[in-house]
Motif scaffolding. Structure first.
Motif, PDB file in Angstrom:
ATOM      1  N   ASP A   1       7.901   9.627  -9.522  1.00 14.56           N
ATOM      2  CA  ASP A   1       7.916   8.678  -8.401  1.00 14.56           C
ATOM      3  C   ASP A   1       7.405   9.429  -7.169  1.00 14.56           C
ATOM      4  O   ASP A   1       7.975   9.383  -6.106  1.00 14.56           O
ATOM      5  CB  ASP A   1       9.302   8.067  -8.194  1.00 14.56           C
ATOM      6  CG  ASP A   1      10.377   9.088  -7.838  1.00 14.56           C
ATOM      7  OD1 ASP A   1      10.138  10.299  -7.997  1.00 14.56           O
ATOM      8  OD2 ASP A   1      11.449   8.675  -7.395  1.00 14.56           O
TER       9      ASP A   1
ATOM     10  N   THR B 161       5.615  10.533  -3.958  1.00 18.19           N
ATOM     11  CA  THR B 161       5.164   9.849  -2.744  1.00 18.19           C
ATOM     12  C   THR B 161       4.542  10.847  -1.774  1.00 18.19           C
ATOM     13  O   THR B 161       4.621  10.681  -0.562  1.00 18.19           O
ATOM     14  CB  THR B 161       6.340   9.107  -2.080  1.00 18.19           C
ATOM     15  OG1 THR B 161       7.460   9.991  -1.981  1.00 18.19           O
ATOM     16  CG2 THR B 161       6.744   7.880  -2.867  1.00 18.19           C
TER      17      THR B 161
ATOM     18  N   LEU C 251       2.984  10.312   1.982  1.00 19.13           N
ATOM     19  CA  LEU C 251       3.521   9.135   2.658  1.00 19.13           C
ATOM     20  C   LEU C 251       4.573   9.587   3.662  1.00 19.13           C
ATOM     21  O   LEU C 251       5.506  10.311   3.299  1.00 19.13           O
ATOM     22  CB  LEU C 251       4.126   8.150   1.647  1.00 19.13           C
ATOM     23  CG  LEU C 251       3.154   7.584   0.612  1.00 19.13           C
ATOM     24  CD1 LEU C 251       3.887   6.642  -0.337  1.00 19.13           C
ATOM     25  CD2 LEU C 251       1.997   6.864   1.289  1.00 19.13           C
TER      26      LEU C 251
ATOM     27  N   LYS D  49       8.618  10.403   3.212  1.00 16.97           N
ATOM     28  CA  LYS D  49       8.956  10.349   1.785  1.00 16.97           C
ATOM     29  C   LYS D  49       9.022  11.766   1.211  1.00 16.97           C
ATOM     30  O   LYS D  49       8.319  12.664   1.660  1.00 16.97           O
ATOM     31  CB  LYS D  49       7.921   9.534   1.007  1.00 16.97           C
ATOM     32  CG  LYS D  49       7.748   8.112   1.484  1.00 16.97           C
ATOM     33  CD  LYS D  49       8.870   7.244   1.002  1.00 16.97           C
ATOM     34  CE  LYS D  49       8.574   5.790   1.353  1.00 16.97           C
ATOM     35  NZ  LYS D  49       9.506   4.894   0.737  1.00 16.97           N
TER      36      LYS D  49
ATOM     37  N   PHE E 272       8.651   3.255  -9.838  1.00 19.81           N
ATOM     38  CA  PHE E 272       9.248   3.036  -8.523  1.00 19.81           C
ATOM     39  C   PHE E 272      10.490   3.900  -8.362  1.00 19.81           C
ATOM     40  O   PHE E 272      11.108   4.300  -9.334  1.00 19.81           O
ATOM     41  CB  PHE E 272       9.615   1.563  -8.332  1.00 19.81           C
ATOM     42  CG  PHE E 272      10.718   1.111  -9.259  1.00 19.81           C
ATOM     43  CD1 PHE E 272      12.042   1.182  -8.850  1.00 19.81           C
ATOM     44  CD2 PHE E 272      10.439   0.648 -10.530  1.00 19.81           C
ATOM     45  CE1 PHE E 272      13.067   0.785  -9.700  1.00 19.81           C
ATOM     46  CE2 PHE E 272      11.458   0.245 -11.389  1.00 19.81           C
ATOM     47  CZ  PHE E 272      12.773   0.317 -10.968  1.00 19.81           C
TER      48      PHE E 272
ATOM     49  N   ASN F 120      11.207   6.441  -5.116  1.00 17.95           N
ATOM     50  CA  ASN F 120      10.978   6.907  -3.753  1.00 17.95           C
ATOM     51  C   ASN F 120      10.091   5.937  -2.981  1.00 17.95           C
ATOM     52  O   ASN F 120      10.051   5.960  -1.762  1.00 17.95           O
ATOM     53  CB  ASN F 120      10.328   8.293  -3.749  1.00 17.95           C
ATOM     54  CG  ASN F 120      11.272   9.374  -4.194  1.00 17.95           C
ATOM     55  OD1 ASN F 120      12.481   9.262  -4.059  1.00 17.95           O
ATOM     56  ND2 ASN F 120      10.719  10.440  -4.752  1.00 17.95           N
ATOM     57  N   GLY F 121       9.364   5.124  -3.692  1.00 15.58           N
ATOM     58  CA  GLY F 121       8.480   4.104  -3.136  1.00 15.58           C
ATOM     59  C   GLY F 121       8.231   3.075  -4.219  1.00 15.58           C
ATOM     60  O   GLY F 121       8.802   3.159  -5.310  1.00 15.58           O
ATOM     61  N   THR F 122       7.380   2.109  -3.941  1.00 19.26           N
ATOM     62  CA  THR F 122       7.029   1.138  -4.975  1.00 19.26           C
ATOM     63  C   THR F 122       6.156   1.836  -6.019  1.00 19.26           C
ATOM     64  O   THR F 122       5.581   2.895  -5.757  1.00 19.26           O
ATOM     65  CB  THR F 122       6.247  -0.044  -4.382  1.00 19.26           C
ATOM     66  OG1 THR F 122       4.982   0.435  -3.895  1.00 19.26           O
ATOM     67  CG2 THR F 122       7.023  -0.734  -3.267  1.00 19.26           C
TER      68      THR F 122
ATOM     69  N   GLU G  61       2.745   2.325  -4.533  1.00 17.17           N
ATOM     70  CA  GLU G  61       2.660   3.457  -3.599  1.00 17.17           C
ATOM     71  C   GLU G  61       2.607   4.779  -4.366  1.00 17.17           C
ATOM     72  O   GLU G  61       1.821   5.670  -4.031  1.00 17.17           O
ATOM     73  CB  GLU G  61       3.863   3.481  -2.659  1.00 17.17           C
ATOM     74  CG  GLU G  61       3.862   2.414  -1.612  1.00 17.17           C
ATOM     75  CD  GLU G  61       5.149   2.383  -0.810  1.00 17.17           C
ATOM     76  OE1 GLU G  61       5.055   2.051   0.382  1.00 17.17           O
ATOM     77  OE2 GLU G  61       6.240   2.682  -1.354  1.00 17.17           O
ATOM     78  N   VAL G  62       3.435   4.886  -5.376  1.00 13.58           N
ATOM     79  CA  VAL G  62       3.479   6.108  -6.188  1.00 13.58           C
ATOM     80  C   VAL G  62       2.139   6.321  -6.882  1.00 13.58           C
ATOM     81  O   VAL G  62       1.594   7.428  -6.878  1.00 13.58           O
ATOM     82  CB  VAL G  62       4.635   6.051  -7.206  1.00 13.58           C
ATOM     83  CG1 VAL G  62       4.561   7.186  -8.202  1.00 13.58           C
ATOM     84  CG2 VAL G  62       5.973   6.042  -6.487  1.00 13.58           C
TER      85      VAL G  62
ATOM     86  N   SER H 128      -0.546   7.346  -4.200  1.00 17.09           N
ATOM     87  CA  SER H 128      -0.381   8.706  -3.672  1.00 17.09           C
ATOM     88  C   SER H 128      -0.683   9.749  -4.749  1.00 17.09           C
ATOM     89  O   SER H 128      -1.290  10.786  -4.457  1.00 17.09           O
ATOM     90  CB  SER H 128       1.015   8.913  -3.077  1.00 17.09           C
ATOM     91  OG  SER H 128       2.002   8.923  -4.067  1.00 17.09           O
TER      92      SER H 128
ATOM     93  N   GLU I 292       7.084  -2.468 -11.444  1.00 16.55           N
ATOM     94  CA  GLU I 292       7.841  -2.453 -10.193  1.00 16.55           C
ATOM     95  C   GLU I 292       9.312  -2.775 -10.489  1.00 16.55           C
ATOM     96  O   GLU I 292       9.643  -3.278 -11.564  1.00 16.55           O
ATOM     97  CB  GLU I 292       7.275  -3.486  -9.210  1.00 16.55           C
ATOM     98  CG  GLU I 292       5.869  -3.212  -8.736  1.00 16.55           C
ATOM     99  CD  GLU I 292       5.740  -2.011  -7.811  1.00 16.55           C
ATOM    100  OE1 GLU I 292       6.759  -1.403  -7.417  1.00 16.55           O
ATOM    101  OE2 GLU I 292       4.591  -1.654  -7.493  1.00 16.55           O
TER     102      GLU I 292
END
Length: 83
Positions: free
Chosen positions: A9, A11, A14, A17, A44, A46-48, A51-52, A55, A75
């Motif tokens: 997960d 991130t 970001l 994070k 998902f 630390n983030g969606t 997003e993972v 990044s 998700e």
């Protein structure tokens, strides 16, 4: 030699994070005599998952390792069956 599928997960990059997952991944990638990273899955936490994925994709591009398969997970609240 260990063959690894790295589930993360991450991130990294970001704001606000954590970056613990990417540090673990760097350790693995820095030890090719001990292990081979076969692929990376993004989940998902630390983030969606999106997003993972983004990044981690950016990170792999920045270090020149787009050769490692990267898979997008589901998700929170979605059917967990995904790529």
């Amino acid at each position: 030699m260990k063959r690894i599928i790295f589930d993360c997960d991450s991130t990294v990059g970001l704001p606000g994070k954590p970056m613990d997952d990417v540090l673990a991944l760097l350790y693995l990638l820095g030890n090719p005599q001990s292990c081979e990273v076969l692929g990376i899955t993004c989940t998902f936490a630390n983030g969606t998952a999106a997003e993972v994925y983004r990044s981690t994709e950016t990170f792999l591009r920045e270090i020149g390792r787009q050769d490692i398969p990267l898979l997008h997970g589901s998700e929170a609240g979605q059917d967990p069956r995904s790529e």
